[in-house]
Motif scaffolding. Structure first.
Motif, short mmCIF file in Angstrom:
data_model
loop_
_atom_site.label_atom_id
_atom_site.label_comp_id
_atom_site.label_asym_id
_atom_site.label_seq_id
_atom_site.Cartn_x
_atom_site.Cartn_y
_atom_site.Cartn_z
N ARG A 106 -16.25 -2.53 -4.29
CA ARG A 106 -15.47 -1.33 -3.95
C ARG A 106 -14.79 -1.47 -2.58
NH1 ARG A 106 -16.18 2.61 -7.62
NH2 ARG A 106 -18.04 2.59 -8.91
N VAL A 107 -15.51 -2.02 -1.62
CA VAL A 107 -14.95 -2.22 -0.29
C VAL A 107 -13.79 -3.21 -0.35
CG1 VAL A 107 -15.44 -3.19 2.01
CG2 VAL A 107 -17.05 -1.57 0.96
N MET A 108 -13.97 -4.30 -1.08
CA MET A 108 -12.91 -5.31 -1.20
C MET A 108 -11.67 -4.69 -1.85
SD MET A 108 -11.64 -8.28 -0.70
CE MET A 108 -13.04 -9.15 -0.07
N THR A 109 -11.86 -3.88 -2.88
CA THR A 109 -10.72 -3.23 -3.54
C THR A 109 -9.96 -2.34 -2.56
OG1 THR A 109 -11.78 -3.33 -5.71
CG2 THR A 109 -10.04 -1.68 -5.42
N LYS A 110 -10.68 -1.60 -1.72
CA LYS A 110 -10.02 -0.75 -0.72
C LYS A 110 -9.21 -1.59 0.26
CE LYS A 110 -13.29 3.06 -0.95
NZ LYS A 110 -14.41 3.74 -0.33
N LYS A 111 -9.77 -2.71 0.67
CA LYS A 111 -9.06 -3.59 1.61
C LYS A 111 -7.81 -4.19 0.96
CE LYS A 111 -13.02 -4.88 4.46
NZ LYS A 111 -13.89 -5.98 4.88
N ILE A 112 -7.93 -4.58 -0.29
CA ILE A 112 -6.78 -5.13 -1.01
C ILE A 112 -5.70 -4.06 -1.15
CG2 ILE A 112 -5.97 -6.04 -3.23
CD1 ILE A 112 -8.81 -7.33 -3.50
N ARG A 113 -6.11 -2.86 -1.50
CA ARG A 113 -5.13 -1.77 -1.65
C ARG A 113 -4.40 -1.51 -0.34
NH1 ARG A 113 -6.37 3.66 -4.70
NH2 ARG A 113 -4.91 2.86 -6.21
N LYS A 114 -5.13 -1.50 0.76
CA LYS A 114 -4.52 -1.25 2.07
C LYS A 114 -3.50 -2.35 2.41
CE LYS A 114 -5.61 -0.37 6.90
NZ LYS A 114 -6.68 -0.27 7.91
N MET A 119 2.39 -4.07 2.51
CA MET A 119 3.45 -5.00 2.09
C MET A 119 4.31 -4.44 0.96
SD MET A 119 3.01 -7.29 4.26
CE MET A 119 4.28 -8.38 3.70
N ARG A 120 4.10 -3.18 0.61
CA ARG A 120 4.85 -2.51 -0.47
C ARG A 120 4.70 -3.24 -1.80
NH1 ARG A 120 10.56 -1.55 2.02
NH2 ARG A 120 10.96 -2.08 -0.12
N ILE A 121 3.48 -3.63 -2.08
CA ILE A 121 3.11 -4.24 -3.36
C ILE A 121 2.19 -3.24 -4.05
CG2 ILE A 121 1.89 -6.14 -4.50
CD1 ILE A 121 2.62 -7.81 -1.92
N HIS A 122 2.49 -2.88 -5.28
CA HIS A 122 1.70 -1.89 -6.00
C HIS A 122 0.47 -2.56 -6.63
CE1 HIS A 122 0.56 1.53 -8.36
NE2 HIS A 122 0.78 0.89 -9.49
N LEU A 123 -0.71 -2.13 -6.20
CA LEU A 123 -1.96 -2.59 -6.82
C LEU A 123 -2.23 -1.70 -8.02
CD1 LEU A 123 -4.54 -4.32 -6.90
CD2 LEU A 123 -5.58 -2.66 -5.32
N ILE A 124 -2.02 -2.23 -9.20
CA ILE A 124 -2.18 -1.45 -10.42
C ILE A 124 -3.65 -1.19 -10.72
CG2 ILE A 124 -1.84 -1.48 -12.93
CD1 ILE A 124 0.72 -3.13 -12.39
N LEU A 140 -10.31 1.11 -9.96
CA LEU A 140 -9.37 2.13 -9.52
C LEU A 140 -9.30 3.32 -10.47
CD1 LEU A 140 -6.42 0.04 -8.06
CD2 LEU A 140 -8.30 1.15 -6.86
N ASN A 141 -9.71 3.14 -11.70
CA ASN A 141 -9.67 4.25 -12.66
C ASN A 141 -11.07 4.80 -12.94
OD1 ASN A 141 -6.84 4.36 -13.12
ND2 ASN A 141 -7.04 2.45 -14.25
#
Length: 142
Positions: A106-114, A119-124, A140-141
Motif C-alpha cells: 500500500r505504501v509503495m502504491t501511494k509513492k508510485i501514485r505521487k 509527471m502527469r502520468i495516470h496510474l490506472i 486502488l479499487n
C-alpha cells in the motif's frame, strides 16, 4: 569529453495494431502470458499505455525473492517517459497465492501514485496477482 547518450525504445509500437483495453480485466491475461516463474519469484511489472489505452508494452521493473520485491519508482517513471506512455498499470505477484496487500504494498502504491501525478502520468491501477486460480487484487479499487 562528455559522452553523448542515446535513449531509445526497443521494439516497435504500432497504434494501428496494438491491443486496446477498456478495463484492467483485459490486461490480466496479457500480464499472465508475460510472467515467468509466477509461483516462485516475486516480480514487479508495469503495463505502458497511450492516451487511448493502447498497450505500448510490458516492462519488468524488478525481480525479487520468494516473498518480497524491491521496486525503484524511478525505473517505472523512466519506462513511461521513454515509451511516451500517458497511463500505466503496475502489477506484482505473490508466489504464496495470497492477494492480500501488505502495508508495504500500500505504501509503495501511494509513492508510485505521487510520482505519476508529478509527471502527469495516470496510474490506472496497482494489482497483485496470484499464480493460482487467476486471483488478483486491485489496491486502488479496494
Amino acid at each position: 569529453m562528455i559522452p553523448k547518450l542515446k535513449l531509445q525504445l526497443v521494439g516497435d509500437f504500432d497504434p494501428a495494431t496494438a491491443p486496446q483495453v477498456k478495463s484492467v480485466l483485459e490486461v490480466l491475461p496479457m500480464l499472465r502470458a508475460d510472467w515467468q516463474d509466477m509461483n516462485r519469484i516475486e516480480t514487479f511489472k508495469v503495463v505502458l499505455l497511450n492516451s487511448v489505452l493502447k498497450v505500448i508494452g510490458i516492462v519488468d521493473v524488478s525481480v525479487g525473492a520468494i516473498d518480497h520485491c524491491t521496486c525503484d519508482i524511478r525505473v517505472i517513471i523512466q519506462a513511461a517517459l521513454l515509451s511516451n506512455a500517458t497511463q500505466i498499470i503496475v502489477a506484482h505477484n505473490h508466489p504464496s497465492g495470497s492477494v492480500k496487500p501488505s502495508e508495504a504494498d500500500r505504501v509503495m502504491t501511494k509513492k508510485i501514485r505521487k510520482a505519476c501525478d508529478t509527471m502527469r502520468i495516470h496510474l490506472i491501477d496497482s494489482l497483485i496477482l496470484s499464480p493460482y486460480n487467476n486471483d488478483f487484487f486491485s489496491i486502488l479499487n479496494d
